[in-house]
Enzyme design. Structure first.
Site, PDB file in Angstrom:
ATOM      1  N   LYS A  71      -8.105 -76.320  -3.634  1.00 13.53           N
ATOM      2  CA  LYS A  71      -8.284 -77.648  -4.500  1.00 13.53           C
ATOM      3  C   LYS A  71      -9.798 -77.682  -5.100  1.00 13.53           C
ATOM      4  O   LYS A  71      -9.902 -78.033  -6.240  1.00 13.53           O
ATOM      5  CB  LYS A  71      -7.769 -78.835  -3.645  1.00 13.53           C
ATOM      6  CG  LYS A  71      -7.911 -80.171  -4.509  1.00 13.53           C
ATOM      7  CD  LYS A  71      -6.980 -81.227  -3.701  1.00 13.53           C
ATOM      8  CE  LYS A  71      -7.218 -81.384  -2.359  1.00 13.53           C
ATOM      9  NZ  LYS A  71      -8.447 -81.381  -1.678  1.00 13.53           N
ATOM     10  N   THR A  73     -12.230 -75.439  -5.117  1.00 13.07           N
ATOM     11  CA  THR A  73     -12.229 -74.253  -5.892  1.00 13.07           C
ATOM     12  C   THR A  73     -11.641 -74.543  -7.518  1.00 13.07           C
ATOM     13  O   THR A  73     -12.468 -74.307  -8.371  1.00 13.07           O
ATOM     14  CB  THR A  73     -11.858 -73.167  -5.260  1.00 13.07           C
ATOM     15  OG1 THR A  73     -12.484 -72.834  -4.071  1.00 13.07           O
ATOM     16  CG2 THR A  73     -12.013 -71.865  -6.052  1.00 13.07           C
ATOM     17  N   ARG A  94     -16.482 -85.215  -3.448  1.00  7.27           N
ATOM     18  CA  ARG A  94     -16.776 -85.688  -2.296  1.00  7.27           C
ATOM     19  C   ARG A  94     -18.087 -85.022  -1.583  1.00  7.27           C
ATOM     20  O   ARG A  94     -17.851 -83.579  -1.868  1.00  7.27           O
ATOM     21  CB  ARG A  94     -15.661 -85.807  -1.415  1.00  7.27           C
ATOM     22  CG  ARG A  94     -14.771 -86.860  -1.653  1.00  7.27           C
ATOM     23  CD  ARG A  94     -13.650 -86.968  -0.716  1.00  7.27           C
ATOM     24  NE  ARG A  94     -12.981 -85.471  -0.656  1.00  7.27           N
ATOM     25  CZ  ARG A  94     -12.117 -85.265   0.409  1.00  7.27           C
ATOM     26  NH1 ARG A  94     -11.962 -86.135   1.350  1.00  7.27           N
ATOM     27  NH2 ARG A  94     -11.610 -84.382   0.405  1.00  7.27           N
ATOM     28  N   LYS A 105     -12.348 -76.296   9.384  1.00  7.38           N
ATOM     29  CA  LYS A 105     -12.108 -76.411   8.028  1.00  7.38           C
ATOM     30  C   LYS A 105     -12.980 -75.693   7.300  1.00  7.38           C
ATOM     31  O   LYS A 105     -12.548 -75.079   6.329  1.00  7.38           O
ATOM     32  CB  LYS A 105     -11.707 -77.943   7.671  1.00  7.38           C
ATOM     33  CG  LYS A 105     -11.672 -78.040   6.259  1.00  7.38           C
ATOM     34  CD  LYS A 105     -11.102 -79.331   5.755  1.00  7.38           C
ATOM     35  CE  LYS A 105     -10.920 -79.475   4.218  1.00  7.38           C
ATOM     36  NZ  LYS A 105     -12.194 -79.278   3.511  1.00  7.38           N
ATOM     37  N   ALA A 273      -9.370 -87.994   3.763  1.00  5.09           N
ATOM     38  CA  ALA A 273      -8.047 -88.483   3.188  1.00  5.09           C
ATOM     39  C   ALA A 273      -6.919 -88.732   4.363  1.00  5.09           C
ATOM     40  O   ALA A 273      -5.914 -89.436   3.814  1.00  5.09           O
ATOM     41  CB  ALA A 273      -7.560 -87.734   1.929  1.00  5.09           C
ATOM     42  N   PHE A 301      -6.775 -83.230   0.572  1.00  9.48           N
ATOM     43  CA  PHE A 301      -5.689 -82.846   1.194  1.00  9.48           C
ATOM     44  C   PHE A 301      -4.492 -82.940   0.247  1.00  9.48           C
ATOM     45  O   PHE A 301      -4.842 -82.677  -1.050  1.00  9.48           O
ATOM     46  CB  PHE A 301      -5.344 -83.786   2.418  1.00  9.48           C
ATOM     47  CG  PHE A 301      -6.356 -83.514   3.549  1.00  9.48           C
ATOM     48  CD1 PHE A 301      -6.569 -82.061   3.895  1.00  9.48           C
ATOM     49  CD2 PHE A 301      -6.777 -84.486   4.379  1.00  9.48           C
ATOM     50  CE1 PHE A 301      -7.334 -81.796   4.954  1.00  9.48           C
ATOM     51  CE2 PHE A 301      -7.707 -84.196   5.269  1.00  9.48           C
ATOM     52  CZ  PHE A 301      -8.031 -82.917   5.713  1.00  9.48           C
ATOM     53  N   PHE A 381      -3.857 -65.172  -6.007  1.00 13.58           N
ATOM     54  CA  PHE A 381      -4.314 -64.039  -4.892  1.00 13.58           C
ATOM     55  C   PHE A 381      -3.823 -62.876  -5.252  1.00 13.58           C
ATOM     56  O   PHE A 381      -2.770 -62.823  -6.119  1.00 13.58           O
ATOM     57  CB  PHE A 381      -3.547 -64.517  -3.560  1.00 13.58           C
ATOM     58  CG  PHE A 381      -4.235 -65.648  -2.811  1.00 13.58           C
ATOM     59  CD1 PHE A 381      -5.302 -65.360  -1.599  1.00 13.58           C
ATOM     60  CD2 PHE A 381      -4.378 -66.930  -3.541  1.00 13.58           C
ATOM     61  CE1 PHE A 381      -5.556 -66.525  -0.835  1.00 13.58           C
ATOM     62  CE2 PHE A 381      -4.769 -68.169  -2.452  1.00 13.58           C
ATOM     63  CZ  PHE A 381      -5.596 -67.729  -1.394  1.00 13.58           C
ATOM     64  N   TRP A 409     -11.484 -68.384  -8.575  1.00 13.23           N
ATOM     65  CA  TRP A 409     -12.272 -67.737  -7.333  1.00 13.23           C
ATOM     66  C   TRP A 409     -12.653 -66.506  -7.712  1.00 13.23           C
ATOM     67  O   TRP A 409     -13.917 -66.049  -7.354  1.00 13.23           O
ATOM     68  CB  TRP A 409     -11.160 -67.868  -6.074  1.00 13.23           C
ATOM     69  CG  TRP A 409     -11.745 -67.145  -4.972  1.00 13.23           C
ATOM     70  CD1 TRP A 409     -12.335 -67.857  -3.869  1.00 13.23           C
ATOM     71  CD2 TRP A 409     -11.812 -66.033  -4.481  1.00 13.23           C
ATOM     72  NE1 TRP A 409     -12.812 -67.271  -2.938  1.00 13.23           N
ATOM     73  CE2 TRP A 409     -12.527 -65.968  -3.187  1.00 13.23           C
ATOM     74  CE3 TRP A 409     -11.378 -64.737  -4.706  1.00 13.23           C
ATOM     75  CZ2 TRP A 409     -12.582 -64.605  -2.398  1.00 13.23           C
ATOM     76  CZ3 TRP A 409     -11.502 -63.618  -4.066  1.00 13.23           C
ATOM     77  CH2 TRP A 409     -12.225 -63.669  -2.985  1.00 13.23           C
TER      78      TRP A 409
END
Length: 556
Positions: A71, A73, A94, A105, A273, A301, A381, A409
């Protein structure tokens, strides 16, 4: 492919004063923290007040899985893509917590060629905002216990102290502690608790405050305990407001950094979140809207948590109206929701994809309930197949959503141009009629049940006796009009992290309720969610180091 930290450390950053010029910010309107970080001055924020607002784009996602969604990224890459298209764009994010950085994480600077930098600074101490919040929180705790020690003039009932200490670290042994052990001079013996800093009400207050005056009003309203008559005792009653505000003076100012492609990024505040309201600060978002034509922001999230709170709490309180929502998914995560083990996610599996895509379907439906246009993007991906991507694209279009592939990415802004163009088309051709999903006038129980049924898909809600009692007390105190902040697992639409996909036939169990009178919302704690996380068996801290030259390794 190089690691995220290698890519970030090889980046050639521009002086932050040059980045600021893209937003027509003068050097004397910044408070510099070295070459590459700065805070907005109060003078800048005052100057911006009468400027017109740009468009607001919220980035959210399906429920997180071990397969990864990307998210942040996507948010960073989309902002970079707007820059490549000649748009005046800014990203509003954030700040990361130290807890996940050293836990499981990881950090929150994006990934690959869609990152904000300096990433080590951002993930570790940044400009000290979280330390200031921790200090203000614990100053209030110290003043509370000192008041009891010095005669307890307010008649505080030690059995009804609700203010908790905090620490920006995953430390499970601090969840439940006993303080005041020792001699009479060491305070009253009582049970106490710690939460992680991002779950502190001070964090929520700072992120929802408009200015210093509003910050002090909210700080003063924080309820820390109840007296022997059952009446609330506030930070104002303890004469704590001014000193807390002094600690938060600089933390209240939004921070400016840059992406790998020098797109301006305003990074400020960081409530989780799953246990808080999951959005960057109102001050940062409002400043971003005055500075740019397009603002890309994110909520933590999945959309059942971050987006719901962004839309029902932050937008309601701040008067914000999102113009579009970007919903991030991955082929791998959808197959995981369809029952594929993590080690087999690279194999084409259309049957599993069809089973797992119901998670995306529910999030699409949820966002559409707020009457905001939705663009679904697949974070690409190399293992994704043409058949899998085509299936998801058709699925989205059948449900009235735009669709675009994201390759940020791997390719940075260039890989986000298709998504950026789709968002621009949406902004130009589809009008947002945003409205929160419930009215202020509903009872707290009705608000909780609306979220549980409409957003999570639950059949209903059960309450512990303590939660029911507290809901009545909060309502009797005149705070029943507050919105609700649900504390729930991020891994499922339900309150059970093991229920993947689109669960049905379940109820949500509210075991605890408390009011954040300064933040002006009511927290409903569901299931087994913890406000102080713990470390895993092999925490990320094991792999982090710094060499003799001061170069940090292993942060990602």
């Amino acid at each position: 492919m190089k690691s995220d930290i290698q890519i970030a450390q090889e980046a050639v950053m521009e002086p932050i004063t040059e980045v600021a010029k893209r937003l027509d910010i003068r050097e004397d309107e910044l408070e510099l923290y070295g070459k590459y970080k700065a805070k907005f001055s109060d003078e800048l924020l005052e100057r911006l007040k009468d400027e017109p607002d740009g468009k607001l784009v919220l980035v959210t996602a399906i429920n997180p899985t071990p397969a990864g969604e990307g998210k942040t990224t996507t948010s960073v890459g989309l902002g970079q893509a707007f820059g490549k298209l000649g748009k005046k764009a800014v990203i509003a994010l954030r700040e990361p917590s130290l807890g996940p950085c050293f836990g499981i994480k990881g950090g929150a600077a994006g990934g690959g060629y869609a990152q904000v930098v300096p990433m080590e600074d951002l993930n570790l101490h940044f400009t000290g905002d979280f330390h200031a919040i921790t200090s203000a929180n614990n100053l209030l705790a110290a003043l509370l216990d000192n008041h009891i020690q010095q005669g307890n003039e307010l008649g505080i009932d030690p059995r009804q102290i609700i203010w908790k200490r905090c620490l920006d670290m995953n430390d499970r042994v601090l969840r439940n502690v006993v303080v005041g052990l020792g001699s009479k001079m060491d305070g009253m013996v009582r049970e106490d608790h710690f939460v992680i800093t991002v779950a502190s009400e001070i964090m929520a207050v700072l992120c929802l405050a408009d200015d210093m005056e509003d910050l002090k009003r909210r700080l003063g309203n924080i309820i820390v305990a109840y007296n022997f008559e059952g009446k609330p005792v506030t930070a104002d009653d303890l004469h704590a407001t001014g000193s807390m505000a002094a600690l938060l003076k600089d933390a209240l100012k939004p921070n400016l950094i840059q992406t790998l492609e020098h797109t301006p990024a305003i990074v400020h505040g960081g409530p989780f979140a799953n246990i808080a309201h999951g959005c960057n600060s109102v001050r940062a978002t409002k400043a971003a809207l005055k500075l740019a034509d397009i603002v890309v922001t994110e909520a933590g999230f999945g959309a059942d948590l971050g987006a719901e709170k962004f839309l029902d709490i932050k937008c309601r309180k701040a008067g914000l109206k999102p113009d579009a929502v970007v919903l991030v998914a991955t082929v791998r995560a959808l197959k995981y929701n369809g029952g594929v083990p993590k080690e087999n996610l690279s194999d084409e599996n259309l049957e599993a994809l069809k089973k797992g895509i119901v998670n995306l379907e529910k999030h699409i439906e949820n966002v559409q309930k707020y009457h905001v246009p939705v663009v679904v993007t697949l974070n690409s991906f190399v293992s994704d197949t043409e058949a899998e991507v085509a299936y998801i694209e058709n699925f989205c279009k059948e449900r009235g959503c735009e669709f675009a592939l994201s390759e940020v990415w791997e390719k940075g802004g260039e890989g986000g141009i298709a998504l950026a163009n789709k968002v621009l088309e949406t902004l130009e051709n589809k009008e947002s009629h945003f409205a929160p999903i419930y009215e202020d006038s509903l009872s707290l129980e009705e608000k909780i049940e609306t979220i549980a049924k409409e957003i999570y898909g639950a059949d209903g809600v059960t309450y512990s006796p303590a939660a029911k009692k507290e809901l009545k007390r909060i309502t009797d105190m005149g705070m029943g009009h507050f919105p609700v902040c649900m504390a729930k697992t991020q891994y499922s639409l339900s309150d059970d992290p093991k229920k993947l996909g689109r669960p049905s036939g379940f109820t949500v169990n509210v075991r605890e309720v408390y009011v954040s009178a300064g933040a002006e919302f009511v927290v409903a704690v569901n299931g087994s969610i913890m406000t102080m996380p713990g470390l895993p068996k092999k925490p990320a801290a094991f792999g982090i180091d710094v060499d003799a030259n001061g170069t940090i390794t292993g942060l990602f």
